[in-house]
Design an enzyme around this catalytic site. Structure first.
Site, PDB file in Angstrom:
ATOM      1  CG  HIS B  79     -38.676 -23.797 -20.227  1.00 37.82           C
ATOM      2  ND1 HIS B  79     -39.401 -22.952 -21.029  1.00 37.82           N
ATOM      3  CD2 HIS B  79     -39.133 -23.595 -18.963  1.00 37.82           C
ATOM      4  CE1 HIS B  79     -40.272 -22.280 -20.275  1.00 37.82           C
ATOM      5  NE2 HIS B  79     -40.124 -22.653 -19.016  1.00 37.82           N
ATOM      6  CG  ASP B 109     -25.570   5.582 -29.323  1.00 39.05           C
ATOM      7  OD1 ASP B 109     -25.649   4.646 -28.525  1.00 39.05           O
ATOM      8  OD2 ASP B 109     -25.727   5.437 -30.554  1.00 39.05           O
ATOM      9  CD1 TRP B 144     -33.193 -22.931 -12.601  1.00 36.54           C
ATOM     10  CD2 TRP B 144     -31.967 -21.158 -13.197  1.00 36.54           C
ATOM     11  NE1 TRP B 144     -33.366 -21.966 -11.656  1.00 36.54           N
ATOM     12  CE2 TRP B 144     -32.628 -20.853 -11.994  1.00 36.54           C
ATOM     13  CE3 TRP B 144     -31.137 -20.179 -13.754  1.00 36.54           C
ATOM     14  CZ2 TRP B 144     -32.487 -19.644 -11.344  1.00 36.54           C
ATOM     15  CZ3 TRP B 144     -31.001 -18.964 -13.097  1.00 36.54           C
ATOM     16  CH2 TRP B 144     -31.669 -18.704 -11.910  1.00 36.54           C
ATOM     17  CB  SER B 174     -23.346 -10.479 -23.380  1.00 37.25           C
ATOM     18  OG  SER B 174     -24.493  -9.710 -23.602  1.00 37.25           O
ATOM     19  CB  SER B 175     -24.945  -9.608 -18.430  1.00 38.07           C
ATOM     20  OG  SER B 175     -25.972 -10.339 -19.020  1.00 38.07           O
ATOM     21  CG  HIS B 258     -32.559 -14.116  -4.148  1.00 40.60           C
ATOM     22  ND1 HIS B 258     -33.714 -14.851  -4.283  1.00 40.60           N
ATOM     23  CD2 HIS B 258     -32.964 -12.891  -3.748  1.00 40.60           C
ATOM     24  CE1 HIS B 258     -34.754 -14.117  -3.947  1.00 40.60           C
ATOM     25  NE2 HIS B 258     -34.325 -12.923  -3.615  1.00 40.60           N
ATOM     26  CD  GLU B 260     -30.175 -13.635 -13.847  1.00 38.40           C
ATOM     27  OE1 GLU B 260     -29.102 -13.012 -13.702  1.00 38.40           O
ATOM     28  OE2 GLU B 260     -30.846 -13.624 -14.895  1.00 38.40           O
ATOM     29  CE1 TYR B 262     -36.426  -9.332  -5.566  1.00 35.38           C
ATOM     30  CE2 TYR B 262     -34.380 -10.219  -4.736  1.00 35.38           C
ATOM     31  CZ  TYR B 262     -35.731 -10.035  -4.612  1.00 35.38           C
ATOM     32  OH  TYR B 262     -36.387 -10.550  -3.541  1.00 35.38           O
ATOM     33  CB  SER B 273     -42.757   3.041 -12.719  1.00 39.10           C
ATOM     34  OG  SER B 273     -42.524   2.190 -11.628  1.00 39.10           O
ATOM     35  CG  HIS B 307     -34.686 -17.313   0.250  1.00 41.42           C
ATOM     36  ND1 HIS B 307     -34.883 -15.963   0.295  1.00 41.42           N
ATOM     37  CD2 HIS B 307     -34.630 -17.605  -1.069  1.00 41.42           C
ATOM     38  CE1 HIS B 307     -34.956 -15.469  -0.928  1.00 41.42           C
ATOM     39  NE2 HIS B 307     -34.796 -16.447  -1.773  1.00 41.42           N
ATOM     40  CG  HIS B 308     -33.002 -19.728  -3.706  1.00 38.46           C
ATOM     41  ND1 HIS B 308     -34.045 -19.712  -4.610  1.00 38.46           N
ATOM     42  CD2 HIS B 308     -32.669 -18.429  -3.518  1.00 38.46           C
ATOM     43  CE1 HIS B 308     -34.314 -18.466  -4.961  1.00 38.46           C
ATOM     44  NE2 HIS B 308     -33.492 -17.667  -4.309  1.00 38.46           N
ATOM     45  CB  THR B 333     -41.834  -5.874  -2.698  1.00 37.78           C
ATOM     46  OG1 THR B 333     -40.494  -6.352  -2.665  1.00 37.78           O
ATOM     47  CG2 THR B 333     -42.497  -6.348  -3.972  1.00 37.78           C
ATOM     48  CE  LYS B 336     -40.707  -0.496  -7.886  1.00 41.33           C
ATOM     49  NZ  LYS B 336     -40.166   0.867  -7.831  1.00 41.33           N
ATOM     50  NE  ARG B 455     -38.623 -26.860  -9.760  1.00 41.02           N
ATOM     51  CZ  ARG B 455     -37.637 -25.981  -9.614  1.00 41.02           C
ATOM     52  NH1 ARG B 455     -37.161 -25.711  -8.417  1.00 41.02           N
ATOM     53  NH2 ARG B 455     -37.124 -25.385 -10.657  1.00 41.02           N
TER      54      ARG B 455
END
Lengths: 232, 537
Positions: B79, B109, B144, B174-175, B258, B260, B262, B273, B307-308, B333, B336, B455
Site C-alpha cells: 500500500h 514539447d 515502506w 524513471s524519476s 524526507h 521524498e 516534499y 496556487s 527526525h524520523h 510553509t 505559503k 502501527r
C-alpha cells in the site's frame, strides 16, 4: 516587445542553435549532479564509519595505541566510574560467553584490564567475532580500548575455553563534558557472532589434524598481543 | 539534442500516429501525461483496495479475516509503495507536470521527448515488478522503510524483497530521467518574455520538485543497492555481525525519505496556487515569496532527516539540532498558507469543485502540519513513535492532502485535457462526501495514537475498538467518494458538455487556457509572446 519581435524573426536560427547548445549543457550539468550524489552515496559507508569513531555515535568506542600521557593529576577532579561488563552470544553461535568480573570500579584516566571467558560448546572448530558498544552513548567517545579480543576474529576448537582480555581506560576529558560527567556507570557490552567466513576455523582444524598443536601456534600468530589468552 | 527533439515531433501539423503506436511509442507530452494519469488511476485502485483491506481487518478487535500476518505486513508495505511511487508521484509529476509545464511556459514539447517516453515505461515496468513481488513467497512485509534486519536475507529469505528493490530502482530511474527533462525544459525552453519570475507557480513547483528528485533518488538507489548486495552477495553494510550497522540504513533511507515527502507535496502546492488564484479572481498574493518559500522548503528538507529516527539514541545536542531545523520548515510553509489565505481575502471567490478541493487541501495540510510540529519534538516523538498518531499525521499531509490536490487538478484541467466538462453538481457532492470521509477516517487515528495503538499490527486491545470502528466507517465513506469520482470521470470523458478554450474566465491567466480544448496534439508551434502574466511585484 519590439526587440523580441525583431529577434525572433531575424535571429531565429541563431537562437535555435544557442538553445540546442544550452539544452545540452544543462543536461550534462544535471547528469554531473546525479553523479555527484552517487559518489556521495558510494562514500557514505566509510564516512559513516569515520563519523561513528570520531563522535562515539551509537556507542562506538575509541581505539587508543596507548594510555594518554598522564596530565598533571588534579586530585579534586579525579573521578571514579563503575564499568559494568555485559556479554551476549548470537543464537547461531554455540558458544558460552561471559564476563569474568561483573563490574569494576575504575579511576578515570587509569588503564584497566578486564577478562571475558568464552567456551565452545560444540564439537567443531568455529570462528567468531565480537561486536561491541558502550552505553550511555554519550560516554562512548571517552571510552578508549588499547587492546581487545574484539579487534580480531577468535577461533575456538571443540570444547575449548579461552580467556579474552580487554585493556581500556576512560579518558579524563569525560570530566569536562557537562553532558557525560554525571554518569556514574558505563556498560561495556559485547555480542559474539559466528563469522560468515569460516576459513580460519577450517585452517585451524586442518593444522590440528596435522598434529602440530596448531591451535596455540596459529592463535599466537594471529593475536600476538593477547597475552591473557589461556588454553585449558 | 535538437535532432532528437525534432525526430520526436516530426511530421508537422496533420500527422499524428494512430492506434497503439500513438501510446506505446509516444513522444508527445500530452499523451505521455495522459498515460501517467491512467497509470496513477490503475495504481490508485490497487493501492486503495489494499488500504480498504487494512481498514476492514482493523474494524473490530481480534482477527477478522487476515489469518496470515505476513500477508497483512505485505499489504501494508505494498500500500505504501504503490501510493507513494505509483499514484501520487505519477499523477502530480508525470501527469500534470507533463501536460501543463510545456503548455504553461509556452513551448511545443519537453526538451527530450523520447526520454520522456522511456521515463513512463520504466515506471510501468516498476509497477509490474512491485505487484509481482506481492505474489512471491508471501511478499515483502518490510514496511515502506525496508529497515534491515527485517528486510535482510534472514527474515525475508525469498525473492520478494529483491523484486521490490528492483521495482524501486526502475521507478527511481524513471524519476531521475523525468527530472532531467523537466529542469532542462523549464530552464531553456520558455517562450520569449517568460522570465523565471513570470513562470506560473505550478512550473516553479515542478522545477523545485525535479531538483529534489535529482538529489534524493541517487541516495535511495545507492542504499537499495547496498541492501541488495547484503541480501545476495554477502556484503555487510547493514549487518552488525560483520561490522555493519542497521542505523546506517535508516540514515540513508531518510536522507532520501524526507525530501521524498516534499517531492510528493510540492507539485500539490503548485496546483493549489493556480486554482486559488483562478477562483479568487486575483493574482496570487506574494508571488515571489511563494516561489522562494518552495525553494526554502526543498533546501531545509535535506537537513532534517533524523527526525524520523529520534528513538535510535542520539545525544541531546543532535536531537536539539533536528528539532530546531524541523520546526524552521514551518516558516516557509506558513508563508505559503498565509499567501493562499491572503489571495482569497477580499477575492470574489467562485466555489467551483476545484476551489472546494483547494480549500480542503489547505485545511488538511494545516492539520497535518500542526501534528508535524508536535512530532518534531524529540521528547513527544519518543512516546508517539510508531503509533497511529504518526499514521494520522502523515496521511493528513501526504495522503489525503495530496489526493485532494490530484482531485482538484483533475477537476480544474479535465476540460483542457478531454475537451469535456464535468458536472458541477456531481463534483460538489463528490467533494463533500470525500471531505467528510477522509476526516472521519483519519482524525480518530490521532486519538488512537495518543492512547498508544501501534502501527503495522493487525490486532489491538478492546480499548481501541470505538475509534477504529469510526475510522473504518470513514474509510467506507471515502471509498464511496472515490467510486463516485470514477463515475464522474467516466461520464465526463464520454458524455460531458463540450467546453471552450477557457471555461474559467479571465482570471485563468496561464497559457494553457489560450489553446483550444481539448488541447490539440501540437501546441505553441508559434511561440507566444509573454508580457506581465503574474505581476512579479
Amino acid at each position: 516587445m519590439g526587440m523580441d519581435h525583431a529577434r525572433s524573426s531575424r535571429g531565429g536560427t541563431r537562437r535555435q542553435n544557442n538553445g540546442a547548445r544550452r539544452t545540452k549543457l544543462t543536461a550534462y550539468a544535471l547528469v554531473g549532479l546525479i553523479a555527484g550524489m552517487g559518489a556521495l552515496v558510494a562514500a557514505a559507508e566509510p564516512m559513516y564509519r569515520a563519523f561513528c569513531q570520531v563522535t562515539g555515535f551509537g556507542g562506538t568506542t575509541r581505539i587508543a595505541d596507548q594510555l594518554k600521557p598522564a596530565a598533571p593529576v588534579d586530585i579534586a577532579a579525579a573521578g571514579y566510574v563503575t564499568v559494568r561488563f555485559d556479554a551476549n552470544t548470537n543464537a547461531n553461535l554455540p558458544w558460552r560467553f561471559r564476563p569474568v568480573q561483573n563490574e569494576l570500579r575504575v579511576r578515570v584516566g587509569e588503564q584497566v584490564l578486564a577478562h571475558f571467558e568464552a567456551t565452545n560448546l560444540s564439537g567443531r572448530t568455529i570462528a567468531g567475532t565480537a561486536t561491541f558498544n558502550v552505553t550511555p552513548y554519550k560516554t562512548a567517545r571517552y571510552f578508549n580500548k588499547i587492546e581487545c579480543f574484539c579487534f580480531t576474529e577468535q577461533v575456538l576448537g571443540p570444547g575449548e575455553t579461552a580467556q579474552m582480555p580487554v585493556t581500556f581506560f576512560v579518558d579524563r576529558e569525560i570530566l569536562k563534558d557537562a553532558g557525560a560527567k554525571g554518569e556514574s556507570t558505563i556498560t561495556l557490552s559485547y555480542t559474539f557472532f559466528a563469522d560468515k567466513d569460516q576459513s580460519a576455523a577450517r585452517e585451524a582444524e586442518a593444522e590440528q589434524r596435522a598434529g602440530n598443536h596448531g591451535l596455540a601456534h596459529s592463535d599466537a600468530k594471529r593475536y600476538p598481543a593477547s597475552p591473557g589468552k589461556l588454553k585449558i | 539534442m535538437s535532432d532528437i527533439a525534432h525526430a520526436g515531433t516530426d511530421g508537422g501539423h496533420d500527422h499524428s500516429p494512430r492506434g497503439w503506436r500513438r501510446w506505446a511509442y509516444s513522444t508527445n507530452h500530452k499523451d505521455i501525461g495522459t498515460l501517467y494519469i491512467i497509470l496513477a488511476l490503475i495504481a490508485a485502485i490497487v493501492g486503495g483496495g489494499m488500504s480498504m483491506l487494512i481498514r476492514l481487518e482493523l474494524t473490530e478487535p481480534g482477527i477478522q479475516f487476515i489469518e496470515d500476518f505476513q500477508f497483512y505486513n505485505m499489504v501494508v508495505t505494498a500500500h505504501g509503495f504503490v501510493m507513494v511511487f505509483f499514484v501520487v508521484m505519477p499523477a502530480l509529476i508525470g501527469g500534470f507536470g507533463n501536460w501543463f509545464v510545456p503548455l504553461m511556459i509556452g513551448t511545443p514539447d519537453m526538451a527530450f521527448p523520447r526520454m520522456n517516453n522511456i521515463s513512463f515505461w520504466l515506471l510501468a515496468a516498476g509497477l509490474v515488478l512491485l505487484v509481482t513481488s506481492t505474489f512471491i513467497g508471501g511478499g515483502a512485509g518490510t514496511g515502506w522503510t525496508v529497515n534491515p534486519p527485517l528486510s535482510n536475507a534472514d527474515f525475508h529469505p525469498g525473492m520478494a524483497v529483491d523484486f521490490g528493490i528492483l521495482a524501486l530502482h526502475l521507478a527511481g530511474a524513471s524519476s531521475i530521467l523525468g527530472a532531467i527533462n523537466f529542469i532542462t525544459t523549464i530552464l531553456n525552453m520558455r517562450a520569449p518574455g517568460m522570465t523565471l519570475h513570470r513562470m506560473p507557480l505550478f512550473v516553479w513547483s515542478m522545477l523545485v520538485t525535479a531538483f529534489l528528485l535529482l538529489l534524493a533518488i541517487p541516495v535511495l538507489a545507492g542504499a537499495l543497492t547496498m541492501l541488495l548486495t547484503d541480501r545476495n552477495f554477502g556484503t555487510a553494510f547493514f549487518d552488525p555481525s560483520a561490522g555493519g550497522d542497521p542505523i546506517f540504513w535508516q540514515h540513508l533511507f531518510w536522507f532520501f525519505g524526507h525530501p521524498e515527502v516534499y517531492i510528493m507535496v510540492m507539485p500539490a502546492f503548485g496546483v493549489i496556487s493556480q486554482i486559488v488564484s483562478t477562483f479568487s479572481k486575483k493574482p496570487i498574493f506574494g508571488y515571489l515569496g511563494m516561489a522562494y518559500a518552495m525553494i526554502a522548503i526543498g533546501f531545509v528538507g535535506f537537513i532534517v532527516w533524523a527526525h524520523h529516527m529520534y528513538t535510535v539514541g542520539f545525544n541531546v545536542e543532535t536531537r536539539s539540532y533536528f528539532i530546531i531545523a524541523t520546526m524552521v520548515i514551518a516558516v516557509p510553509t506558513g508563508v505559503k498558507i498565509f499567501s493562499w489565505l491572503a489571495t482569497m481575502w477580499g477575492g470574489s471567490i467562485d466555489f467551483k469543485t476545484p476551489m472546494l478541493y483547494a480549500m480542503g487541501f489547505i485545511f488538511l495540510f494545516v492539520v497535518g502540519g500542526v501534528t508535524g510540529i508536535t512530532l518534531s519534538n524529540a521528547g513527544v516523538d519518543q512516546a508517539f513513535h510508531d503509533t497511529y498518531f504518526v499514521v494520522a499525521h502523515f496521511h493528513y499531509v501526504l495522503s489525503i492532502a495530496t489526493i485532494f490536490a490530484i482531485y482538484a487538478g483533475l477537476y480544474y484541467w479535465i476540460g483542457k485535457m478531454s475537451g469535456r466538462q464535468y458536472s458541477e453538481a456531481q463534483g460538489r457532492v463528490q467533494f463533500w462526501i470525500t471531505f467528510v470521509g477522509v476526516n472521519v477516517l483519519f482524525f480518530p487515528q490521532h486519538f488512537l495514537g495518543m492512547a498508544g495503538m501501534p502501527r503495522r499490527i493487525p490486532d489491538y486491545p478492546d480499548a481501541f475498538a470505538g475509534w477504529n470502528m469510526v475510522s473504518s466507517i470513514g474509510a467506507a465513506i471515502t471509498l464511496l467518494g472515490a467510486l463516485l469520482f470514477l463515475w464522474i470521470l467516466f461520464r465526463t470523458v464520454t458524455a460531458g458538455a463540450r467546453v471552450g478554450g477557457n471555461p474559467w474566465g479571465e482570471s485563468a491567466t496561464t497559457l494553457e487556457w489560450t489553446v483550444p480544448s481539448p488541447a490539440p496534439f501540437h501546441t505553441h508551434e508559434v511561440l507566444p509572446e509573454v508580457g506581465e502574466l503574474q505581476p512579479a511585484e
